[in-house]
Design an enzyme around this catalytic site. Structure first.
Site, mmCIF file in Angstrom:
data_model
loop_
_atom_site.group_PDB
_atom_site.id
_atom_site.type_symbol
_atom_site.label_atom_id
_atom_site.label_comp_id
_atom_site.label_asym_id
_atom_site.label_seq_id
_atom_site.Cartn_x
_atom_site.Cartn_y
_atom_site.Cartn_z
ATOM 1 N N SER A 183 87.219 53.363 79.288
ATOM 2 C CA SER A 183 88.603 53.631 79.682
ATOM 3 C C SER A 183 89.553 53.883 78.514
ATOM 4 O O SER A 183 90.628 54.436 78.704
ATOM 5 C CB SER A 183 89.152 52.449 80.500
ATOM 6 O OG SER A 183 88.388 52.257 81.652
ATOM 7 N N LYS A 203 94.726 48.304 87.154
ATOM 8 C CA LYS A 203 95.401 48.828 85.953
ATOM 9 C C LYS A 203 96.853 49.173 86.237
ATOM 10 O O LYS A 203 97.739 48.913 85.411
ATOM 11 C CB LYS A 203 94.648 50.062 85.439
ATOM 12 C CG LYS A 203 93.280 49.741 84.855
ATOM 13 C CD LYS A 203 92.511 50.999 84.502
ATOM 14 C CE LYS A 203 91.137 50.657 83.940
ATOM 15 N NZ LYS A 203 90.345 51.861 83.657
#
Length: 397
Positions: free
Chosen positions: A282, A325
């Protein structure tokens, strides 16, 4: 587990008094395997609908039709489950609770339960939303609510003691009262740190306890082009850093970077909280943006975070854990998020109340990321890159 009772499936069917009960196999990833046998191999026959109509219990030496039984297995990790056994299961991924969900669970279930257990009436103790949020964010860090229930129980016990001893106390507890009862907060809330320095970019990460933000810092020093990585990074993150650096070297001219910087300066990338292991793809675009910022000395846009994997060709790939997130970004006062265009469907599945106040930039290529993230403005104290004069080489003997 080692020491578990044999013949449990048939025993519990007899206990349930039904041939089609629901069986919960809790923590199936913890099944042990030794010289005495492999229970996971026995479960292959149990969970396979083609075979379990004639399941034979070797301990009781009887055959039984398990085809009408519904088996639900739970696991914290899929890695330790035997592949053949995992293949017979339909896997449903359950993400951790959000802060908002934990708040509702605490108000509706955990607090009333603890009040009843400790013999208090509802009017004798009330926890405000702010107080519950203080417990959730300051004293727990988990995907479930087990620790949260323990902390609420600790608060309720201290109030119950005050009631029993006829001591004065507040019936409606505030965040300040929570700190008095539980001590200083154990966990700090990560907040956005600003963009006054080149090379500092905010990334978004998924963790087993929900989402989190992380800062990626880059710095340069005179040297010979060496790359140093620190912050207890896993192999995937290290490869993302090398991929990002290779991309910058190949496209230095397009990005306004002097090619000589790569051979005359060492690059150090650090991800703070070095005691915490970090890995995953990520951080690909975050690392690349951090490097581009330090080499160009351009500011990174304020209140911006990003998540996404990169390829050597500069393509941005989708990543997982989007809901966690996004919530981590909101808690840290982030206002803009950059992510892969293919993650748009994940954002659209999330409730509008979770994405309110956020602007999303969907990208396909690294150039789009840098266009959104990097400002034309230089930082206040830019590094002045100095290069050795290159001597002309004569081809004459």
């Amino acid at each position: 587990y080692i020491g578990a009772m044999p013949g449990k499936i048939i025993q519990n069917i007899q206990k349930a008094g039904s041939s089609n009960p629901v069986f919960v196999l809790d923590e199936i990833d913890k099944i042990s395997r030794d010289h005495r046998g492999d229970p996971s191999s026995a479960l292959l026959e149990v969970l396979d609908p083609e075979q379990n109509n004639a399941f034979k219990d070797n301990y009781l030496e009887v055959e039984y039709d398990l085809s009408r039984v519904m088996f639900i297995a739970t696991a914290n990790s899929l890695d330790t489950i035997q592949p053949a056994l995992r293949d017979r299961m339909e896997i449903i991924e359950l993400s951790g609770y959000t802060v908002e969900e934990k708040l509702e669970i605490a108000k509706r279930h955990l607090l009333p339960k603890q009040l009843e257990v400790h013999g208090l009436k509802p009017f004798e103790l009330k926890l405000t939303n702010a107080a519950l949020l203080r417990i959730i964010e300051g004293y727990t860090r988990e995907s479930g609510v087990r620790s949260l229930e323990q902390k609420i129980g600790s608060v309720v016990r201290k109030v119950a003691k005050a009631v029993a001893m006829n001591e004065p106390y507040n019936t409606s507890l505030s965040p300040a009262d929570i700190e008095t009862l539980l001590g200083n907060p154990v966990f700090d809330k990560d907040l956005y740190e600003g963009n006054e320095f080149a090379g500092v970019v905010t990334g978004l990460a998924w963790t087993p306890v929900g989402g989190d933000i992380l800062f990626i810092e880059s710095n340069v020093s005179r040297g010979k082009g060496q790359l140093t990585l620190s912050g207890q990074l896993g192999e995937v993150m290290k490869e993302s850093a090398m991929t990002a650096l290779s991309y910058l070297k190949a496209h230095a001219e397009d990005l306004g970077i002097d090619y000589r910087v790569f051979s005359n300066y060492d690059l150090h990338i650090h991800v703070p909280q070095g005691a915490v292991p970090k890995d995953g793809p990520s951080a690909g675009i975050t690392m690349l943006t951090s490097m581009a910022s330090i080499f160009t000395q351009r500011k990174v846009k304020n209140n911006l975070a990003m998540t996404g994997e990169i390829t050597l060709r500069g393509k941005v790939l989708p990543v997982g854990g989007i809901k966690e997130k996004i919530l981590a970004a909101k808690r840290a006062n982030i206002r803009e998020i950059v992510m892969c265009y293919k993650n748009r469907k994940d954002v659209e599945e999330i409730g509008a109340e979770y994405t309110k106040g956020l602007t999303f930039h969907y990208v396909n290529y690294v150039e789009e990321v840098l266009e959104v993230a990097l400002l034309k403005e230089k930082v206040k104290k830019p590094v002045q890159f100095v290069y050795k004069e290159e001597k002309a080489v004569s081809l004459e003997r």
